[in-house]
Design an enzyme around this catalytic site. Structure first.
Site, short mmCIF file in Angstrom:
data_model
loop_
_atom_site.label_atom_id
_atom_site.label_comp_id
_atom_site.label_asym_id
_atom_site.label_seq_id
_atom_site.Cartn_x
_atom_site.Cartn_y
_atom_site.Cartn_z
CE LYS A 175 -6.52 -8.80 12.07
NZ LYS A 175 -5.27 -8.39 11.87
CB SER A 251 -4.35 -7.72 15.52
OG SER A 251 -3.81 -7.71 14.18
N GLY A 272 0.81 -6.86 10.52
CA GLY A 272 1.60 -5.85 10.45
C GLY A 272 2.72 -5.93 11.15
N GLY A 273 2.56 -6.72 12.13
CA GLY A 273 4.00 -6.77 13.03
C GLY A 273 3.54 -8.16 13.75
N GLY A 274 3.65 -9.16 12.96
CA GLY A 274 3.43 -10.53 13.43
C GLY A 274 2.06 -11.06 13.84
CB SER A 275 -1.23 -9.34 12.97
OG SER A 275 -0.75 -8.17 13.99
#
Length: 575
Positions: A175, A251, A272-275
């Protein structure tokens, strides 16, 4: 969908208008002149947070300290990479045509193919994935000469019978949030670090290289990680291999697309929030969000430093465990890694008897899905796990709604602060990113502190739950399957708070508390889009998550299927 009385909302859906295309651009233009215009979209949620009366001290980094309080113990039996050779007979291929690292390894050892031959073919497939219409936009940056150089070195090692182990010669994509030597780290933007080439690898990438992995390039991502679809007008929007008219999730969008499409068996994402878990669920692959502090963050751009961690995304459960074990461990250059017990793969192949596992189910929360096929998949897995001896326990996790608000405020504040470092180029962020950041501009220092106090409370609640009741928690990964891509959204982006809340429904509490979680494929909806389920464990208990991922792979078995848009080349290396 159940009525409101039958299905009370444990976490409320955010409400806001759907805006895309030129309308979104106009809205952003108005934001520049009316700074508080976007606040009404998030005001009711942050108001609920401000009503809390908390006595806890704030927790800024979700490290599970002290060990005694959080129930963390050093693992007495440490099983490493040798487990893959010792259990070779147990590595039945449940991947239904997906290539795994073991396929590459076997082909190299038997001289059926060399890493150089594979990579020469792979380069052609990378080119093809970007030239098709629409482009897959999975791996968007690659250096042909560098790939050939790595593959040549690996080929030489195999020829001399001195390979570096099960990852030697295996292609892996990264990534664009992590430094890779020879590449820019643009975090999905058109301008950050433009012209600055990384001279060293991030620690986790360095560890993969040390085991012979071939780093084949950088994957696309949602701009600065502040979105959950993968829509990125600034650079490109990756496509879901199961249906190119649907999103991959974000993301870590390109990483999921690269693995699902067969370009590589392993990719690295950040969560960071399900990425990691969201795109893994949408693309039908395995994705592991590790415990905060398990992986080094050195060389990872600090978009959201108190909630984000890197992790593997793979086509198989074996590769999830393999990549995890290679990347995990202490790093002298990252103090947050000092507190962890030794990583282990203990119990990975103990998949036939789950009588030692207690799995927590929060039924009212799990019912908040908006696609009934997800519920069917969840219930099917529960029944199969019961047949294997797993014990299920009804649980309650208090204040999940407040914790989801606190997480959003935390990650939004941190990403927005990172973005402001480039204020002279702020106008270059796409419309969706600017809108999302504007939601948090009115948050105060007090709001941030209250959020961290709530983090302390959530960690205590989860600690008590894991210490006294369960080993794992099972939820859907997302409340919906992959959303449709509307053509008008590709140029300027889109604003869709309802979809954001449905996609993030089950994932953020793991980021906020620092506990590990894994998303596993669990079937397909009526439109043939993948369904993911999430298992969550206590801090540093990735071994149990990897074991249950292996169990889940066996449960799905031959019902797993490759996508309609893929770049599979298994006929070159599989028997």
């Amino acid at each position: 969908m159940p009525s409101e009385n039958e299905n009370p909302e444990i976490i409320k859906r955010m409400i806001g208008p759907y805006i895309n295309g030129f309308s979104l651009r106009i809205f952003i233009f108005l934001l520049d002149y009316v700074p508080g215009l976007a606040s009404f979209l998030f005001w009711d949620r942050i108001s609920a947070l401000r009503k809390l009366n908390l006595d806890e001290c704030p927790t800024n980094f979700p490290l599970p300290l002290p060990k005694e309080y959080f129930g963390i113990e050093e693992t007495k039996k440490v099983e490493g990479l040798e487990i893959f050779e010792e259990n070779e007979s147990a590595q039945q291929n449940y991947s239904s045509g997906f290539l795994c690292s073991s396929d590459f390894r076997k082909a190299y050892l038997t001289k059926k193919a060399t890493p150089l031959q594979i990579c020469e073919i792979l380069i052609g497939k990378l080119e093809g994935s970007l030239k098709c219409n629409p482009s897959l936009n999975a791996i968007i940056k690659y250096e042909r000469e560098d790939i050939i150089k790595q593959a040549t070195a690996s080929t030489t090692r195999y020829a001399n019978n001195c390979s570096l182990g099960p990852l030697d010669g295996v292609p892996i994509a990264i990534k664009d949030e992590l430094d890779v030597e020879g590449y820019e780290t643009n975090v999905g933007t058109s301008f950050i670090n433009r012209g600055f080439i990384a001279k060293t690898d991030a620690t986790v990438i360095e560890r993969l290289r040390e085991k012979g992995a071939i780093i084949i390039g950088k994957t696309s991502m949602h701009e600065i990680g502040i979105g959950i679809t993968g829509n990125n007008p600034s650079v490109c929007t990756s496509r879901n291999p199961y249906n190119i008219d649907h999103y991959t999730g974000g993301s870590s969008s390109g990483s999921a697309s690269a693995v699902a499409s067969g370009l590589c068996p392993i990719a690295i994402g950040c969560d960071g929030g399900g990425s990691i878990r969201i795109p893994s669920a949408f693309c039908g692959i395995y994705g592991l969000k590790t415990t905060f502090g398990r992986f080094s963050s050195k060389g990872e751009l600090p978009l959201a430093p108190t909630v984000a961690v890197s992790g593997p995304m793979t086509a198989s459960a074996n590769d999830l465990a393999l990549a995890y074990y290679v990347m995990a461990g202490k790093d002298e250059e990252d103090p947050n890694t000092y507190y962890q017990p030794k990583p282990t793969l203990s119990g990975l192949y103990n998949t036939k008897d789950l009588s030692d596992l207690k799995i927590g189910i929060y039924t009212a929360w799990n019912k908040q899905v908006y696609n009934p096929t997800i519920t069917l998949a969840l219930n099917n897995f529960i029944e199969k796990l019961k047949l294997l001896g797993a014990n299920f326990v009804e649980i309650d996790i208090p204040e999940l709604e407040e914790a989801s608000i606190a997480h959003l405020l935390t990650i939004g504040s941190e990403i927005s602060t990172f973005a402001k470092k480039y204020k002279e180029n702020f106008h270059k962020y796409n419309c969706e990113s600017r809108l999302n950041m504007s939601l948090f501009h009115f948050a105060t220092a007090s709001d941030y502190i209250i959020s961290q106090q709530l983090r302390t409370r959530l960690m205590r609640s989860l600690s008590n739950l894991f210490n006294k009741q369960v080993n794992l928690i099972l939820t859907p990964s997302t409340a919906i399957t992959a959303p449709k891509i509307y053509p008008n959204s590709l140029k300027y982006g889109e604003a869709d708070l309802k979809t954001v809340s449905e996609v993030m429904m089950y994932v953020t509490f793991a980021n906020f508390s620092g506990i590990p979680a894994v998303s596993v494929p669990a079937g397909y909806d009526d439109n043939n889009l993948p369904i993911g389920l999430q298992f969550v464990a206590k801090w540093f208990d990735e071994a149990t998550l990897l074991r249950i991922a292996k169990v889940s792979e066996e449960i799905l078995g031959d019902k797993r299927k490759r996508p309609s848009n893929d770049y599979w080349f298994g006929d070159l290396i599989q028997d």
